[in-house]
Scaffold this motif. Structure first.
Motif, PDB file in Angstrom:
ATOM      1  N   LEU A   1      15.647  -2.525  -1.245  1.00 25.46           N
ATOM      2  CA  LEU A   1      15.940  -1.091  -1.151  1.00 25.46           C
ATOM      3  C   LEU A   1      14.695  -0.257  -1.443  1.00 25.46           C
ATOM      4  CD1 LEU A   1      19.387  -0.957  -3.017  1.00 25.46           C
ATOM      5  CD2 LEU A   1      19.007  -0.770  -0.558  1.00 25.46           C
ATOM      6  N   ASN A   2      13.802  -0.808  -2.258  1.00 28.85           N
ATOM      7  CA  ASN A   2      12.569  -0.110  -2.645  1.00 28.85           C
ATOM      8  C   ASN A   2      11.330  -0.767  -2.035  1.00 28.85           C
ATOM      9  OD1 ASN A   2      13.258   1.969  -4.984  1.00 28.85           O
ATOM     10  ND2 ASN A   2      14.536   0.161  -5.324  1.00 28.85           N
ATOM     11  N   ALA A   3      11.525  -1.448  -0.919  1.00 30.16           N
ATOM     12  CA  ALA A   3      10.447  -2.266  -0.365  1.00 30.16           C
ATOM     13  C   ALA A   3       9.164  -1.475  -0.128  1.00 30.16           C
ATOM     14  CB  ALA A   3      10.907  -2.906   0.946  1.00 30.16           C
ATOM     15  N   THR A   4       9.280  -0.279   0.414  1.00 25.35           N
ATOM     16  CA  THR A   4       8.063   0.482   0.737  1.00 25.35           C
ATOM     17  C   THR A   4       7.290   0.825  -0.512  1.00 25.35           C
ATOM     18  OG1 THR A   4       9.436   1.495   2.450  1.00 25.35           O
ATOM     19  CG2 THR A   4       7.206   2.320   2.218  1.00 25.35           C
ATOM     20  N   ASN A   5       7.999   1.316  -1.506  1.00 26.29           N
ATOM     21  CA  ASN A   5       7.340   1.688  -2.762  1.00 26.29           C
ATOM     22  C   ASN A   5       6.688   0.482  -3.420  1.00 26.29           C
ATOM     23  OD1 ASN A   5       6.572   3.237  -4.980  1.00 26.29           O
ATOM     24  ND2 ASN A   5       8.481   2.871  -6.055  1.00 26.29           N
ATOM     25  N   ILE A   6       7.391  -0.642  -3.449  1.00 27.23           N
ATOM     26  CA  ILE A   6       6.861  -1.838  -4.094  1.00 27.23           C
ATOM     27  C   ILE A   6       5.668  -2.386  -3.321  1.00 27.23           C
ATOM     28  CG2 ILE A   6       7.382  -4.244  -4.658  1.00 27.23           C
ATOM     29  CD1 ILE A   6      10.227  -3.324  -5.313  1.00 27.23           C
ATOM     30  N   MET A   7       5.783  -2.440  -2.006  1.00 28.96           N
ATOM     31  CA  MET A   7       4.705  -3.017  -1.200  1.00 28.96           C
ATOM     32  C   MET A   7       3.447  -2.160  -1.236  1.00 28.96           C
ATOM     33  SD  MET A   7       7.001  -4.388   2.023  1.00 28.96           S
ATOM     34  CE  MET A   7       5.621  -4.981   2.994  1.00 28.96           C
ATOM     35  N   THR A   8       3.614  -0.836  -1.167  1.00 26.90           N
ATOM     36  CA  THR A   8       2.434   0.032  -1.249  1.00 26.90           C
ATOM     37  C   THR A   8       1.781  -0.061  -2.616  1.00 26.90           C
ATOM     38  OG1 THR A   8       3.899   1.893  -1.819  1.00 26.90           O
ATOM     39  CG2 THR A   8       3.218   1.689   0.487  1.00 26.90           C
ATOM     40  N   THR A   9       2.609  -0.134  -3.668  1.00 28.09           N
ATOM     41  CA  THR A   9       2.063  -0.245  -5.021  1.00 28.09           C
ATOM     42  C   THR A   9       1.329  -1.567  -5.194  1.00 28.09           C
ATOM     43  OG1 THR A   9       3.831   1.139  -5.921  1.00 28.09           O
ATOM     44  CG2 THR A   9       2.643  -0.256  -7.480  1.00 28.09           C
ATOM     45  N   GLN A  10       1.928  -2.633  -4.686  1.00 31.66           N
ATOM     46  CA  GLN A  10       1.295  -3.949  -4.786  1.00 31.66           C
ATOM     47  C   GLN A  10      -0.049  -3.962  -4.057  1.00 31.66           C
ATOM     48  OE1 GLN A  10       3.296  -7.161  -2.728  1.00 31.66           O
ATOM     49  NE2 GLN A  10       2.695  -8.644  -4.279  1.00 31.66           N
ATOM     50  N   GLU A  11      -0.096  -3.327  -2.918  1.00 32.25           N
ATOM     51  CA  GLU A  11      -1.350  -3.249  -2.165  1.00 32.25           C
ATOM     52  C   GLU A  11      -2.383  -2.406  -2.910  1.00 32.25           C
ATOM     53  OE1 GLU A  11      -1.538  -2.427   2.334  1.00 32.25           O
ATOM     54  OE2 GLU A  11      -2.179  -0.536   1.418  1.00 32.25           O
ATOM     55  N   TYR A  12      -1.912  -1.267  -3.429  1.00 34.51           N
ATOM     56  CA  TYR A  12      -2.834  -0.331  -4.073  1.00 34.51           C
ATOM     57  C   TYR A  12      -3.373  -0.860  -5.394  1.00 34.51           C
ATOM     58  CZ  TYR A  12      -4.516   3.877  -6.418  1.00 34.51           C
ATOM     59  OH  TYR A  12      -5.288   4.789  -7.101  1.00 34.51           O
ATOM     60  N   VAL A  13      -2.515  -1.548  -6.154  1.00 36.52           N
ATOM     61  CA  VAL A  13      -2.918  -1.965  -7.502  1.00 36.52           C
ATOM     62  C   VAL A  13      -4.135  -2.885  -7.465  1.00 36.52           C
ATOM     63  CG1 VAL A  13      -1.460  -4.036  -7.723  1.00 36.52           C
ATOM     64  CG2 VAL A  13      -1.987  -2.651  -9.746  1.00 36.52           C
ATOM     65  N   LYS A  14      -4.291  -3.650  -6.388  1.00 36.92           N
ATOM     66  CA  LYS A  14      -5.444  -4.540  -6.270  1.00 36.92           C
ATOM     67  C   LYS A  14      -6.748  -3.754  -6.197  1.00 36.92           C
ATOM     68  CE  LYS A  14      -2.681  -7.923  -3.702  1.00 36.92           C
ATOM     69  NZ  LYS A  14      -2.445  -8.555  -2.377  1.00 36.92           N
ATOM     70  N   GLU A  15      -6.677  -2.554  -5.627  1.00 34.78           N
ATOM     71  CA  GLU A  15      -7.869  -1.725  -5.472  1.00 34.78           C
ATOM     72  C   GLU A  15      -8.035  -0.718  -6.599  1.00 34.78           C
ATOM     73  OE1 GLU A  15      -9.946  -2.420  -3.084  1.00 34.78           O
ATOM     74  OE2 GLU A  15      -8.584  -3.910  -2.235  1.00 34.78           O
ATOM     75  N   SER A  16      -7.057  -0.662  -7.498  1.00 38.10           N
ATOM     76  CA  SER A  16      -7.067   0.348  -8.563  1.00 38.10           C
ATOM     77  C   SER A  16      -7.724  -0.199  -9.823  1.00 38.10           C
ATOM     78  CB  SER A  16      -5.637   0.787  -8.883  1.00 38.10           C
ATOM     79  OG  SER A  16      -4.971  -0.188  -9.650  1.00 38.10           O
ATOM     80  N   THR A  17      -7.745   0.633 -10.845  1.00 36.45           N
ATOM     81  CA  THR A  17      -8.297   0.213 -12.129  1.00 36.45           C
ATOM     82  C   THR A  17      -7.470  -0.896 -12.766  1.00 36.45           C
ATOM     83  OG1 THR A  17      -7.068   2.055 -13.126  1.00 36.45           O
ATOM     84  CG2 THR A  17      -9.390   2.419 -12.657  1.00 36.45           C
ATOM     85  N   ARG A  18      -6.242  -1.127 -12.237  1.00 36.30           N
ATOM     86  CA  ARG A  18      -5.404  -2.222 -12.755  1.00 36.30           C
ATOM     87  C   ARG A  18      -5.755  -3.563 -12.109  1.00 36.30           C
ATOM     88  NH1 ARG A  18      -1.240   0.549 -15.657  1.00 36.30           N
ATOM     89  NH2 ARG A  18      -2.138   2.618 -15.963  1.00 36.30           N
ATOM     90  N   GLY A  19      -6.595  -3.524 -11.097  1.00 37.38           N
ATOM     91  CA  GLY A  19      -6.982  -4.756 -10.420  1.00 37.38           C
ATOM     92  C   GLY A  19      -8.253  -5.348 -11.003  1.00 37.38           C
ATOM     93  N   LYS A  20      -8.702  -6.422 -10.407  1.00 37.34           N
ATOM     94  CA  LYS A  20      -9.878  -7.128 -10.901  1.00 37.34           C
ATOM     95  C   LYS A  20     -11.148  -6.455 -10.401  1.00 37.34           C
ATOM     96  CE  LYS A  20     -11.927 -11.735 -11.251  1.00 37.34           C
ATOM     97  NZ  LYS A  20     -11.797 -13.172 -10.874  1.00 37.34           N
TER      98      LYS A  20
END
Length: 819
Positions: A236-255
């Motif tokens: 039901l929240n696929a878009t939000n989860i998938m975009t967040t998962q993609e973004y987090v890798k490039e964010s300060t939360r990623g490596k």
């Protein structure tokens, strides 16, 4: 009146009561006012560009240029197609904000207790204890709306899980889908993660119980249903989860690829946040007593101690006028704990903690153990770096926190570990209410209940007495901040502050003691048959409301509300803003004024800012800021197309025009391949970004280390059209060339086209975009076309359809079963 209506009438009355209480506490909303939340002001600034774009075009942009040089809007309130679970959420939040969140606190907890077969009167009582818990009110005052949103749905998720384990398979399954879907739509994954930890504790306890009772087939059947429910909720929240998962890798939360800090020192290598950053807001061990005594540690960083305080007299002795002394005394530094910022104590309540302790003796079985387990885990993890008998702890001092950061998946993606106390703030009221459930039933003899009461009073009242009698022996009431006040005002001033800290602890400890004795008295007189069950519920409702609301109102009250216009349009353009807004070009602004620094969302409200306010910025851009932007490296500011710098001199704010900026795009004569991110970011110290570029990307492997391009006098590239998600350029060059664009590189979503043909672009100068342009005249376009949004929307639509079909089948089955 039909029988079924008689059954639901009490619940309808309770819901009406929750609405009334929510509106009563936040009564200014009835006058059209809105709560003034500092974090939301920043958010409004950050989201202004995308809102204006949607208003003007009727389309949603998933990229904004207004902050940090440009970033996705995935964590800035982006609206996605087929997000029907969000529509359900908006329906439930029908009250004006923040009354809507308080109502959600109440209703979610009420349903949780009903799922545990608690009588509606006690369920309503528990909802008051949970909803008015001070921390839950405080976060509404400062604007942590998404956190409050996620916390509000936690009890509802637990209700679905518990119903499933109670063999209410259909109801539990469907409620879990909806509740977890709503939990995820709140978009605060840290809170959802903490809920998952509590669910794991619950699952372990239920597994042990099922094994002992030889009910493992039922347990695993429930787990199977709940797993399917979780998958559908995620869908039901696929878009939000998938975009967040993609973004987090490039964010300060990623490596990060860097192994050095901006000062050249070695950097902690981690796949997530650093331990120092994660444990920055660690709850003090002594602060635990704030849960029971509101101002045990002085309250917040700024407390109003009033005219009769020693602090007021100290200001008078320093030469302040009575008005100045009174004003200063309203912001007295009473907090003497170890955290850097504390708005208010995380007070759970003396009354409910007394009931919680009583529940430890009266409540038996799996319910008690998952609640106690969740409480203990929550408390230990909230300590962060703090551990027993360790002074000046390091980020890895707490072995349990250290273990979770190193070995528990995703734990290192979240900071502010003290906020995990929301779990104990949920568990304590549940067990406290069950103490009353056991008190009112006949399963245990009165002698056992009186014995439990005696032990509970000895523990809770005894603790308060110890603090009252021996506070000066046990505590020094000194803060690590006090040295600064001593240097500024002298030792007598701090002595006065310490006296007021002692006074606050004494007053609130005495208050807690009285509330405990009143609570114990109500229980005692019930056991002696002097009070009826209904009257006991009324007494505890009064005590709970007095206990919690009187503390809550000290920190969030009518003074927090302002006119709706001030909230909706929190920023007014100053002279510098107005001058810059005359320029309709595409450029960036560096705001060095005091207001721009203290309100980073403000600049983003009017301009494309280099700064902003966000907990998860793009990682590479954040590193560029630390290495160069904060140090005003003009080469870097020029490559970011920083055309205006807002400066402040003697209270006057004015825009300085930077005539040396590189512009929107330019051809360079040289591209040098480097071997590491460390070298790439450091070379920007001296790199002539107008003529040279550097990269560490593998696109040019096998080619010379330095690739040279011929740039003649007629070579140019001009920006012809721009929107947040679209850029169009016209290039003229008699040679093949390399164009650099003053736009932040983000691989997943931005596509480059030359004359309508999709081509590959790459990253240079650590954060910028570049592409090779063939000779001649060409049209170059950049379009933000994130495939993840389209894919996620399809999954969300399919999941919504499946959930809808399951819901209809459940209704059909229920009616058929009745017939």
């Amino acid at each position: 009146m039909s029988f079924s209506f008689k059954r639901i009438l009490p619940h309808i009355l309770v819901l009406i009561g929750f609405v009334v209480l929510s509106l009563a506490y936040f009564s200014p909303v009835l006058q059209g006012k809105k709560i003034n939340q500092s974090d939301i002001m920043h958010y409004i600034g950050m989201a202004q560009q995308q809102k204006e774009f949607a208003k003007t075009t009727g389309e949603e942009t998933y990229w904004t240029n207004s902050a940090f040089g440009g970033m996705p809007t995935y964590q800035l309130g982006a609206k996605y197609p087929h997000n029907y679970i969000k529509k359900l959420d908006l329906t439930l939040r029908f009250l004006p904000r923040p009354a809507d969140y308080l109502f959600l606190y109440f209703i979610g907890f009420y349903i949780l207790l009903l799922s545990l077969k608690v009588d509606y009167k006690l369920a309503a009582l528990g909802s008051l204890a949970f909803g008015f818990s001070t921390y839950l009110i405080i976060i509404l005052g400062v604007g942590h709306n998404s956190k409050a949103h996620a916390i509000a749905y936690m009890p509802l998720v637990l209700a679905g899980i518990i119903l499933t384990f109670r063999k209410k398979y259909i109801l539990g399954f469907l409620l879990t889908i909806a509740a977890l879907g709503l939990e995820i739509v709140a978009n605060h994954f840290q809170m959802t993660y903490y809920l998952l930890l509590l669910v794991i504790v619950l699952g372990i306890v239920y597994l042990i119980d099922a094994y002992r009772k030889k009910q493992l087939p039922h347990f695993f059947k429930s787990i199977g249903l709940l797993s399917i429910a979780a998958i559908l909720a995620v869908g039901l929240n696929a878009t939000n989860i998938m975009t967040t998962q993609e973004y987090v890798k490039e964010s300060t939360r990623g490596k990060s690829e860097l192994t050095i800090n901006s000062d050249g020192s070695a950097k902690e290598v981690t796949s997530g946040l650093s331990k120092e950053y994660i444990t920055e807001y660690s709850y003090g061990i002594l602060e635990t007593f704030n849960l029971y005594i509101p101002k045990f540690m002085g309250g917040g960083n700024r407390e109003d101690v009033g005219k009769d305080s020693d602090t007021y007299k100290a200001y008078i002795n320093l030469g302040a006028s009575p008005i100045e002394a009174l004003q200063a005394s309203r912001n007295a530094p009473m907090y003497w704990g170890d955290q850097t910022i504390v708005e208010a104590p995380a007070y759970v309540g003396a009354v409910i903690i007394f009931l919680f302790v009583l529940g430890l003796f009266l409540v038996k079985g799996r319910l008690k153990w998952w609640l106690v387990g969740g409480t203990i885990l929550s408390w230990i993890l909230s300590l962060g770096k703090n551990w027993f008998f360790i002074e000046n702890p390091k980020p890895d001092s707490n072995p349990i926190t250290n273990f979770f950061i190193d070995f528990v998946p995703l734990y290192d993606k979240f900071r502010a570990v003290s906020s995990i106390q929301v779990i104990l703030e949920l568990c304590i009221p549940v067990l406290g209410i069950f103490a009353l459930v056991r008190l009112f039933n006949d399963f245990q003899k009165n002698e056992e209940k009186l014995k439990a009461l005696k032990y509970s009073v000895a523990i809770t009242a005894g603790l308060a007495l110890v603090f009252l009698l021996f506070k000066s022996v046990l505590f020094d009431f000194e803060s690590f901040r006090d040295d600064g006040y001593i240097e500024a005002y002298g030792q007598p001033f701090i002595d006065a502050i310490i006296e007021d800290r002692k006074s606050l602890m004494t007053t609130d400890t005495l208050r807690t003691l009285i509330l405990v004795l009143l609570s114990a008295g109500a229980v005692y007189f019930f056991l002696k048959k002097k009070l009826s069950e209904k009257l006991v519920v009324v007494v505890f409702a009064v005590l709970l409301l007095f206990d919690l609301v009187s503390v809550d109102r000290q920190y969030v009250n009518n003074d927090n509300f302002v006119s709706a216009l001030k909230v909706d349009k929190p920023y007014q353009a100053n002279a510098a803003d107005k001058e810059i807004l005359k320029d309709k070009g595409h450029f960036r602004v560096l705001d060095m004024s005091s207001e721009g620094q203290s309100k980073p969302g403000r600049t983003a409200y009017f301009h494309n800012s280099l700064f902003g306010y966000h907990a998860a910025k793009l990682g590479r851009y954040n590193e560029l800021m630390e290495f160069h932007v904060y140090k005003n490296n003009m080469n870097v500011l020029n490559m970011l197309n920083t055309k205006y710098i807002i400066a402040e001199e003697q209270g006057s704010i004015f825009p300085y025009t930077n005539t040396e900026t590189n512009g929107n795009a330019w051809f360079v004569s040289e591209l040098k391949q480097l071997t590491s991110a460390n070298i790439e970011i450091r070379v920007l110290d001296s790199l002539d970004t107008k003529t040279k570029a550097v990269t560490t990307m593998s696109d040019f492997s096998g080619k010379p280390e330095i690739i040279r391009y011929k740039v003649d006098s007629i070579a140019s590239i001009q920006l012809k059209a721009h929107k947040p998600n679209y850029l169009k350029y016209e290039s003229i060059n008699s040679n093949n060339g390399l164009a650099v664009f003053s736009e932040v590189y983000y691989k997943e979503g931005w596509n480059a086209y030359i004359d309508g043909n999709l081509i590959t672009h790459f990253r240079v100068n650590y954060v910028l975009r570049a592409l090779e342009v063939p000779k001649g005249n060409h049209t170059i376009e950049f379009k933000f076309e994130p495939e993840v949004v389209e894919t996620g929307s399809r999954v969300a639509l399919a999941s919504s359809a499946i959930f809808g079909i399951l819901l209809l089948l459940a209704v059909f089955y229920t009616f058929k079963k009745k017939d």
